[in-house]
Each structure stands twice: as structure tokens, then as C-alpha cells.
Write a protein that holds these residues in place. Structure first.
Motif, PDB file in Angstrom:
ATOM      1  N   ILE A 251      22.521   7.444  22.686  1.00 15.22           N
ATOM      2  CA  ILE A 251      23.230   7.120  23.992  1.00 15.22           C
ATOM      3  C   ILE A 251      21.982   6.819  25.095  1.00 15.22           C
ATOM      4  CG2 ILE A 251      23.342   9.517  25.073  1.00 15.22           C
ATOM      5  CD1 ILE A 251      25.933   6.808  25.507  1.00 15.22           C
ATOM      6  N   PRO A 252      21.986   5.784  25.788  1.00 12.31           N
ATOM      7  CA  PRO A 252      20.787   5.610  26.679  1.00 12.31           C
ATOM      8  C   PRO A 252      20.298   6.778  27.673  1.00 12.31           C
ATOM      9  CG  PRO A 252      22.318   3.716  26.847  1.00 12.31           C
ATOM     10  CD  PRO A 252      22.921   4.864  26.044  1.00 12.31           C
ATOM     11  N   PRO A 253      19.306   7.394  27.476  1.00  9.67           N
ATOM     12  CA  PRO A 253      19.126   8.398  28.315  1.00  9.67           C
ATOM     13  C   PRO A 253      18.702   8.213  30.061  1.00  9.67           C
ATOM     14  CG  PRO A 253      16.868   7.520  27.378  1.00  9.67           C
ATOM     15  CD  PRO A 253      18.045   6.931  26.833  1.00  9.67           C
ATOM     16  N   GLY A 254      18.503   8.969  30.888  1.00  9.83           N
ATOM     17  CA  GLY A 254      18.242   8.771  32.202  1.00  9.83           C
ATOM     18  C   GLY A 254      19.472   9.014  33.152  1.00  9.83           C
ATOM     19  N   GLY A 255      19.077   8.187  34.017  1.00  6.34           N
ATOM     20  CA  GLY A 255      20.315   7.936  35.124  1.00  6.34           C
ATOM     21  C   GLY A 255      21.376   7.463  34.875  1.00  6.34           C
ATOM     22  N   VAL A 256      22.381   7.355  35.546  1.00  6.40           N
ATOM     23  CA  VAL A 256      23.841   6.914  34.979  1.00  6.40           C
ATOM     24  C   VAL A 256      23.689   5.455  34.689  1.00  6.40           C
ATOM     25  CG1 VAL A 256      26.195   6.523  35.797  1.00  6.40           C
ATOM     26  CG2 VAL A 256      24.765   8.678  36.657  1.00  6.40           C
ATOM     27  N   ASN A 257      24.195   4.962  33.656  1.00  2.00           N
ATOM     28  CA  ASN A 257      24.326   3.659  33.116  1.00  2.00           C
ATOM     29  C   ASN A 257      25.763   3.477  32.788  1.00  2.00           C
ATOM     30  OD1 ASN A 257      24.175   1.632  30.830  1.00  2.00           O
ATOM     31  ND2 ASN A 257      22.170   1.314  31.974  1.00  2.00           N
ATOM     32  N   VAL A 258      26.311   2.311  32.796  1.00  2.00           N
ATOM     33  CA  VAL A 258      27.743   1.940  32.500  1.00  2.00           C
ATOM     34  C   VAL A 258      27.803   2.400  31.346  1.00  2.00           C
ATOM     35  CG1 VAL A 258      27.069  -0.508  31.723  1.00  2.00           C
ATOM     36  CG2 VAL A 258      29.245  -0.012  32.701  1.00  2.00           C
ATOM     37  N   LEU A 259      26.962   2.265  30.279  1.00  2.00           N
ATOM     38  CA  LEU A 259      27.377   2.706  28.756  1.00  2.00           C
ATOM     39  C   LEU A 259      27.593   4.208  28.867  1.00  2.00           C
ATOM     40  CD1 LEU A 259      24.806   0.517  26.612  1.00  2.00           C
ATOM     41  CD2 LEU A 259      27.301   0.161  27.468  1.00  2.00           C
ATOM     42  N   HIS A 260      27.385   4.898  29.579  1.00  2.00           N
ATOM     43  CA  HIS A 260      27.719   6.370  29.891  1.00  2.00           C
ATOM     44  C   HIS A 260      29.165   6.459  30.130  1.00  2.00           C
ATOM     45  CE1 HIS A 260      23.379   7.039  30.919  1.00  2.00           C
ATOM     46  NE2 HIS A 260      23.497   7.148  29.919  1.00  2.00           N
ATOM     47  N   PHE A 261      30.008   5.556  30.680  1.00  2.00           N
ATOM     48  CA  PHE A 261      31.194   5.531  30.967  1.00  2.00           C
ATOM     49  C   PHE A 261      31.929   4.683  30.017  1.00  2.00           C
ATOM     50  CE2 PHE A 261      29.016   5.927  34.989  1.00  2.00           C
ATOM     51  CZ  PHE A 261      29.481   7.125  35.509  1.00  2.00           C
ATOM     52  N   ARG A 262      31.496   3.999  29.150  1.00  2.00           N
ATOM     53  CA  ARG A 262      32.076   3.291  28.374  1.00  2.00           C
ATOM     54  C   ARG A 262      32.120   4.017  26.594  1.00  2.00           C
ATOM     55  NH1 ARG A 262      30.425  -2.831  29.438  1.00  2.00           N
ATOM     56  NH2 ARG A 262      31.385  -3.082  31.517  1.00  2.00           N
ATOM     57  N   ASN A 263      31.326   5.443  26.639  1.00  2.00           N
ATOM     58  CA  ASN A 263      31.402   5.866  25.372  1.00  2.00           C
ATOM     59  C   ASN A 263      31.849   7.359  25.535  1.00  2.00           C
ATOM     60  OD1 ASN A 263      29.777   4.053  22.947  1.00  2.00           O
ATOM     61  ND2 ASN A 263      28.939   3.640  25.101  1.00  2.00           N
ATOM     62  N   ALA A 264      32.482   8.235  24.596  1.00  2.00           N
ATOM     63  CA  ALA A 264      32.746   9.388  24.901  1.00  2.00           C
ATOM     64  C   ALA A 264      32.304  10.155  23.839  1.00  2.00           C
ATOM     65  CB  ALA A 264      34.216   9.407  24.683  1.00  2.00           C
ATOM     66  N   PRO A 265      31.626  11.400  24.089  1.00  2.00           N
ATOM     67  CA  PRO A 265      30.903  12.114  23.087  1.00  2.00           C
ATOM     68  C   PRO A 265      31.722  12.977  22.323  1.00  2.00           C
ATOM     69  CG  PRO A 265      30.658  13.239  25.335  1.00  2.00           C
ATOM     70  CD  PRO A 265      31.272  12.061  25.517  1.00  2.00           C
ATOM     71  N   TYR A 266      31.734  13.201  20.792  1.00  2.00           N
ATOM     72  CA  TYR A 266      32.430  13.994  20.175  1.00  2.00           C
ATOM     73  C   TYR A 266      31.439  14.740  19.169  1.00  2.00           C
ATOM     74  CZ  TYR A 266      36.926  12.067  21.264  1.00  2.00           C
ATOM     75  OH  TYR A 266      37.998  11.584  22.106  1.00  2.00           O
ATOM     76  N   ARG A 267      32.017  15.988  18.898  1.00  2.00           N
ATOM     77  CA  ARG A 267      31.342  16.827  17.655  1.00  2.00           C
ATOM     78  C   ARG A 267      32.247  16.624  16.507  1.00  2.00           C
ATOM     79  NH1 ARG A 267      26.501  17.889  18.709  1.00  2.00           N
ATOM     80  NH2 ARG A 267      26.564  19.398  17.226  1.00  2.00           N
ATOM     81  N   SER A 268      31.261  16.630  15.372  1.00  2.00           N
ATOM     82  CA  SER A 268      32.024  16.515  14.020  1.00  2.00           C
ATOM     83  C   SER A 268      31.244  17.518  13.262  1.00  2.00           C
ATOM     84  CB  SER A 268      31.643  15.100  13.452  1.00  2.00           C
ATOM     85  OG  SER A 268      32.244  15.144  12.216  1.00  2.00           O
ATOM     86  N   TYR A 269      32.016  18.205  12.086  1.00  2.00           N
ATOM     87  CA  TYR A 269      31.853  19.479  11.567  1.00  2.00           C
ATOM     88  C   TYR A 269      31.932  19.250   9.907  1.00  2.00           C
ATOM     89  CZ  TYR A 269      32.534  21.474  16.094  1.00  2.00           C
ATOM     90  OH  TYR A 269      32.474  21.627  17.503  1.00  2.00           O
ATOM     91  N   VAL A 270      30.668  19.670   9.370  1.00  2.00           N
ATOM     92  CA  VAL A 270      30.527  19.608   7.947  1.00  2.00           C
ATOM     93  C   VAL A 270      30.273  20.755   7.391  1.00  2.00           C
ATOM     94  CG1 VAL A 270      29.366  17.989   6.343  1.00  2.00           C
ATOM     95  CG2 VAL A 270      29.448  17.297   8.542  1.00  2.00           C
ATOM     96  N   ILE A 271      30.601  20.953   6.037  1.00  2.00           N
ATOM     97  CA  ILE A 271      30.198  22.256   5.167  1.00  2.00           C
ATOM     98  C   ILE A 271      29.672  21.571   3.950  1.00  2.00           C
ATOM     99  CG2 ILE A 271      31.935  23.693   6.469  1.00  2.00           C
ATOM    100  CD1 ILE A 271      33.585  23.561   3.890  1.00  2.00           C
ATOM    101  N   ALA A 272      28.949  22.425   3.310  1.00  2.00           N
ATOM    102  CA  ALA A 272      28.572  22.150   1.760  1.00  2.00           C
ATOM    103  C   ALA A 272      28.825  23.501   1.067  1.00  2.00           C
ATOM    104  CB  ALA A 272      27.097  21.968   1.667  1.00  2.00           C
ATOM    105  N   ALA A 273      29.692  23.314  -0.003  1.00  2.00           N
ATOM    106  CA  ALA A 273      29.907  24.539  -0.662  1.00  2.00           C
ATOM    107  C   ALA A 273      29.888  23.998  -2.344  1.00  2.00           C
ATOM    108  CB  ALA A 273      31.534  24.592  -0.654  1.00  2.00           C
ATOM    109  N   THR A 274      29.562  25.364  -2.949  1.00  2.00           N
ATOM    110  CA  THR A 274      29.832  25.378  -4.508  1.00  2.00           C
ATOM    111  C   THR A 274      31.162  25.569  -4.912  1.00  2.00           C
ATOM    112  OG1 THR A 274      28.983  27.633  -4.455  1.00  2.00           O
ATOM    113  CG2 THR A 274      27.308  26.008  -4.854  1.00  2.00           C
ATOM    114  N   LEU A 275      31.448  25.110  -6.125  1.00  2.00           N
ATOM    115  CA  LEU A 275      32.912  25.321  -6.429  1.00  2.00           C
ATOM    116  C   LEU A 275      32.994  26.027  -7.784  1.00  2.00           C
ATOM    117  CD1 LEU A 275      34.335  21.641  -6.216  1.00  2.00           C
ATOM    118  CD2 LEU A 275      34.362  23.583  -4.700  1.00  2.00           C
ATOM    119  N   ALA A 276      33.954  27.208  -7.797  1.00  2.00           N
ATOM    120  CA  ALA A 276      33.836  28.011  -8.906  1.00  2.00           C
ATOM    121  C   ALA A 276      34.235  27.254 -10.271  1.00  2.00           C
ATOM    122  CB  ALA A 276      34.992  28.928  -8.941  1.00  2.00           C
ATOM    123  N   ASP A 277      35.082  26.312 -10.325  1.00  2.00           N
ATOM    124  CA  ASP A 277      35.492  25.528 -11.432  1.00  2.00           C
ATOM    125  C   ASP A 277      34.665  24.264 -11.844  1.00  2.00           C
ATOM    126  OD1 ASP A 277      36.218  24.020  -9.316  1.00  2.00           O
ATOM    127  OD2 ASP A 277      38.422  23.920 -10.043  1.00  2.00           O
TER     128      ASP A 277
END
Length: 527
Positions: A251-277
Motif C-alpha cells: 500500500i503506498p506509504p506516507g500521507g493520505v492517498n486516494v488508494l488508501h480509501f480504495r483498498n481495505a486491509p485484511y488479515r489472513s491466517y495460516v497453519i502448518a501441521a503434520t498428519l498422524a496418518d
């Protein structure tokens, strides 16, 4: 996993071998070596291009430009792969979170086809670079399966399938799918892929430097001035001159830019696991639930891991610990999990009209470029961005420049999302200033946690580490002055408005903020 109370040292630099913007260590960090090639910076040189940000977008752009005969320098506030590239689940797809049907409805049939073709070229580009430079990054071709479990999901899957075919993407109805649960229908996309993202960008950096490029780490670009036909980027101790500038910062850094209002920030979650079978799937697998899930297998150092992602939410709006718990619980319903060996999260930006913004930065001087709005498809769209921007710099034009232009105006496409997201920003700006809990003693805050409180007649962001050390900050984000929230999973202060993130000492982890949170001295006699 060891729970160190401080991920960063006093300079905001990660204490882990391969740095990243959160406390949780990704599977990729556990199995990659830090890039060791940097080149030699010459402050008197007028570089052809300064690339700000050393993730997949920045490093691919830099290598393509260097291959094209340009002299480039990459500057990162932290280190390569520090942001989303180090936290991706590393799927490489010929379809995207924004479906071809959505693109066709908002931009037309020709745009949907062009979107598909640019994605196909980006997948081919990743393959080309892997082959050309013999990159050992666990790159593998896989089939990708998308399956439905309900009638409504099946209708949506039919639309996804038909629009993909219409856009020229190879797909077919799957007779059998490796779905982890009973399903109604499945579609298979061939020639999908996966890789180890940090091994990949480490190799890109190596070959970029071998071709004469320069990489500068732990240097925050505080601003860029334009003068005499070139640009001067300034940090605390450097000035870097360049003919063109690329913000590959998500996302462009610094002062307020129009792209700050046209993009919404999201968090995504990931795990890594071993499987018993040992029943690891040999494919990329996606469901159509809400929230959704996606699965794949990755082998590193001879060990197989199930990599599972999903349960996304808007940054600083959900409960990260709950998202991890829900993701782990769902995975256990689908697979015989032996051990969860890693869990991590990453940030991405959802564009209001569905397509990324790639090209000339709105409101900036000519020759300053940006790339943002990748949704959950950073590996492919970061590569698309590198191809578009390198073409603009090398040839003055790109076949995709109009489709992805950051200055595009679509009064209908994305308008509802634009209004919704910005109304939400306004609500958080006002609402988060009220109802803050007043505390009489710092002892009320549990160890190894943070909280927004009112203490000694001040609104504060207070973090207490495992040893009782207290860090008090002004909770007002330095970007647009929203109130930050505590992310206990990643030990960070996250802004719910535009996604700026800060460590426990207030140091900027991710933009668009450039300035750290203000430190506050408090009366510890009331502790």
C-alpha cells in the motif's frame, strides 16, 4: 513455540533469522536462509529506478529491470520478505479471489479475458525465472480443486467455472476431487503451482545483485522529492537519487492517498501441521465456505506439512487468536492432525472494484509507480505488477496499463464496497475514542499482553511483557489518526482504518504510516 516477549530490538529490527512483520514464525522462516548479497550503494549515482520494498513485487520488478539494462537499487525498511511475501501460503493460481464473472460484470468481457491472460503470463513468468536461474524453491506444478458442499455454493461454483472458461482459463468438472469432506461438486484447474516464497525471492535477490543491482536493508524512506527531472528519496541517513521510483510496499506509504480509501486491509491466517496418518493431499484444494479454507502440502527438509489457510477478517476488527483456534479446529475435523508446528498471519488489501492498482501513483510526480490491491493473490498479482511496471519503465507502455491503472474511475464498479469500507473507517475514527476502559493500576493488565486504556487521565496503548516491563504509547495511528487495536497473536498494534501496524515499542511494521507511535512516560507509582 517459544514465546519471546519482544520480537524486535530497539531499532525495530527482527531478532529472528529471517525477519517478518509479526511475532509468529512462518513455515518459510523456519526453512530459508537470509539473502547474503547486497551490492554496494553509491550515493553519487543517479539510479534508473529506486524500488521501495523487497517482497515478491519489488524483487521481481528489480530483476526484470536489471535484465533490461537498468541500474536499480532496492530499499526496504526492514529486510526482504519482511511483509506479506514472508507470510503467504504460496499458492500460484490461474484464477483469483476476484472471479472472472465479477470482472466481466464490472469491466466487460474483454477485461475478464485480459485479466485471465495477465495472470497466465505471471504464472509463466515465475516458471521462467525458476528455470532460467535454476532456483531451488520447491516449485511444483499441481492441479487445483474447488469444491462445493451446499446448493448455494454449487451455484456459485458453476458461475466460477463458466466464467473461467469464458475468459479462456483451462478448467473442467472433476470426476473425483481430494476434498477433505463430502462435497456436491468440484472443478479442477490444471497447471496450478506452489513454491517456497522466501527461497524464491532470496534467489531473485542473488541474481539481481549479480547483475549489478543494490539492496539496502533497515532503511525507511521518509519521503521523496522530485527535482530536475529525477527523484530524491530521503531516509534518516541517506539520500538516493533515481529517475523513477516504484512503491512495492503493498500500500503506498506516507500521507493520505486516494488508494488508501480504495483498498481495505485484511488479515489472513495460516497453519502448518503434520498428519498422524500421512494422508497429505497432492493438490491445491479450496472450499467455498464463508469463511473459506484452502489446503496444500509442502515438503521441506524431507518433512511433509499440511498447509491450511483462511478465516480472514478486516485488520484490527476480528480476534486473531479466535481465527487461529477456529482454523485449527476446522483442520482437525478434516484431517488427522498430529501436531501444529507453525501458525502465522499476513496482511493483504482488497480493492474496492476487485482489480489491483498498478501504475503511476495518483497525485505523485511523473515516474513514481505503485502496486497494491492484490486481494489474497499476492504471488501472482505481485508478479503481474512487476511485469506491468517494468514494461512501463523499459518501454513506456504495457499491454495491461489501462486495465490496472490506479487512476481509473469506475462510478459503478466497486462503488458499494467503496462506500461501505470508508463509512467503516469513519465509524472507527469516532467510535473507538469512546468507551475506553479506565484502569487504576498497570497491574490490571496481564503479562505479555496489550490493551487500550485510560490511565492517569490519558488514553494509552499499554503493553506489558512477560517480565513486567511496560511500554506506553499514544494509541493514535500516525497515518490518519485512528485508534490502534492490540493484536495478541502477532504482538502488534494494528490500525483498523488503513492497516498500519506497529510493534510493542511503537515502531512501524507496515505502512501506510511512516512515523512511529509516540512513546508516553507514565507514573509507574500506580503500577
Amino acid at each position: 513455540m517459544e514465546n519471546n516477549s519482544s520480537l524486535f530490538d530497539g531499532n525495530g529490527i527482527s531478532n529472528k533469522p529471517f525477519h517478518r512483520d509479526g511475532f509468529q514464525e512462518s513455515l518459510w522462516q523456519k526453512s530459508a536462509d537470509t539473502p547474503g548479497e547486497y551490492g554496494e550503494f553509491d550515493p553519487s549515482t543517479l539510479y534508473d529506478t529506486l524500488i521501495v520494498g523487497a517482497g515478491i513485487t519489488g524483487l521481481t520488478t528489480a530483476l526484470l529491470l536489471q535484465e533490461g539494462g537498468k541500474k536499480c537499487v532496492i530499499v526496504d525498511a526492514h529486510s526482504p520478505g519482511f511483509g506479506t511475501t514472508g507470510g503467504t501460503s504460496a499458492h500460484i493460481n490461474t484464477f483469483a479471489d476476484t472471479t472472472y464473472d465479477e470482472v466481466e460484470k464490472d469491466f466487460g468481457k474483454e477485461a475478464a479475458v485480459q485479466f485471465a491472460e495477465s495472470i497466465a503470463r505471471s504464472v509463466a513468468m515465475i516458471d521462467r525465472l525458476v528455470q532460467k536461474y535454476n532456483i531451488e524453491c520447491d516449485f511444483e506444478w499441481k492441479n487445483g480443486y474447488v469444491y462445493s458442499e451446499t446448493d448455494q455454493e454449487t451455484e456459485e461454483l458453476n458461475t466460477l467455472f463458466e466464467s473461467a472458461l469464458s475468459a479462456g482459463v483451462s478448467a473442467k468438472i472433476a470426476e473425483h476431487a481430494p476434498a477433505p469432506v463430502p462435497y456436491k461438486k468440484a472443478v479442477v484447474f490444471d497447471r496450478q503451482a506452489q513454491f517456497h516464497p522466501l527461497k524464491y525471492i532470496s534467489a531473485l535477490q542473488k541474481h539481481f545483485v549479480e547483475k549489478g543491482g543494490v539492496v539496502i536493508n533497515n532503511t525507511l524512506i521518509e519521503g521523496v522529492d522530485s527535482e530536475d527531472g529525477h527523484h530524491v528519496a530521503k531516509s534518516a541517513d541517506k539520500q538516493i537519487k533515481a529517475k523513477t521510483v516504484v512503491y512495492a510496499t503493498h500500500i503506498p506509504p506516507g500521507g493520505v492517498n486516494v488508494l488508501h480509501f480504495r483498498n481495505a486491509p485484511y488479515r489472513s491466517y495460516v497453519i502448518a501441521a503434520t498428519l498422524a496418518d500421512g494422508a497429505y493431499p497432492d493438490a491445491l484444494i479450496y472450499d467455498m465456505q464463508e469463511p473459506y479454507h484452502y489446503f496444500r502440502t509442502h515438503t521441506t527438509d524431507g518433512q511433509q506439512y499440511l498447509v491450511v489457510g483462511g478465516h480472514d477478517h478486516k485488520t484490527a476488527h476480528g480476534d486473531p487468536e479466535q481465527s487461529f483456534a477456529d482454523l485449527i479446529e476446522y483442520t482437525k475435523q478434516c484431517y488427522q492432525v498430529e501436531e501444529v508446528v507453525a501458525r502465522w498471519s499476513a496482511q493483504y488489501y482488497v480493492p474496492s472494484d476487485g482489480l489491483p492498482y498498478i501504475g503511476q501513483l495518483p497525485g505523485a510526480s511523473s515516474g513514481i509507480y505503485t502496486a497494491t490491491g492484490f486481494n489474497g493473490n499476492g504471488m501472482i498479482l505481485g508478479t503481474v505488477s512487476a511485469m506491468v511496471i517494468s514494461d512501463l519503465i523499459l518501454h513506456g507502455q504495457s499491454v495491461d496499463e489501462d486495465l490496472y491503472s490506479p487512476g481509473r474511475i469506475k462510478p459503478i464498479a466497486g462503488f458499494t464496497e467503496f462506500v461501505k469500507e470508508n463509512a467503516d473507517v469513519a465509524a472507527r475514527f469516532i467510535g473507538d475514542r469512546f468507551g475506553i476502559e479506565e484502569i487504576k493500576s498497570i497491574s490490571e493488565i496481564p503479562a505479555d499482553s496489550g490493551q487500550i486504556v485510560e490511565f492517569d487521565d490519558q488514553k494509552l496503548a499499554i503493553y506489558k511483557d512477560q517480565n513486567g516491563r511496560v511500554s506506553a504509547l499514544n494509541p493514535v495511528c500516525t497515518h490518519t489518526h485512528c485508534i490502534v487495536n492490540w493484536n495478541n497473536a502477532e504482538k502488534s498494534w494494528d490500525c483498523p482504518c488503513h492497516g498500519a501496524r506497529f510493534d510493542t515499542d511503537g515502531v512501524v511494521l507496515t505502512g501506510p504510516a511512516r512515523e512511529n507511535l509516540e512513546k508516553v512516560n507514565i507514573n509507574m507509582q500506580n503500577q
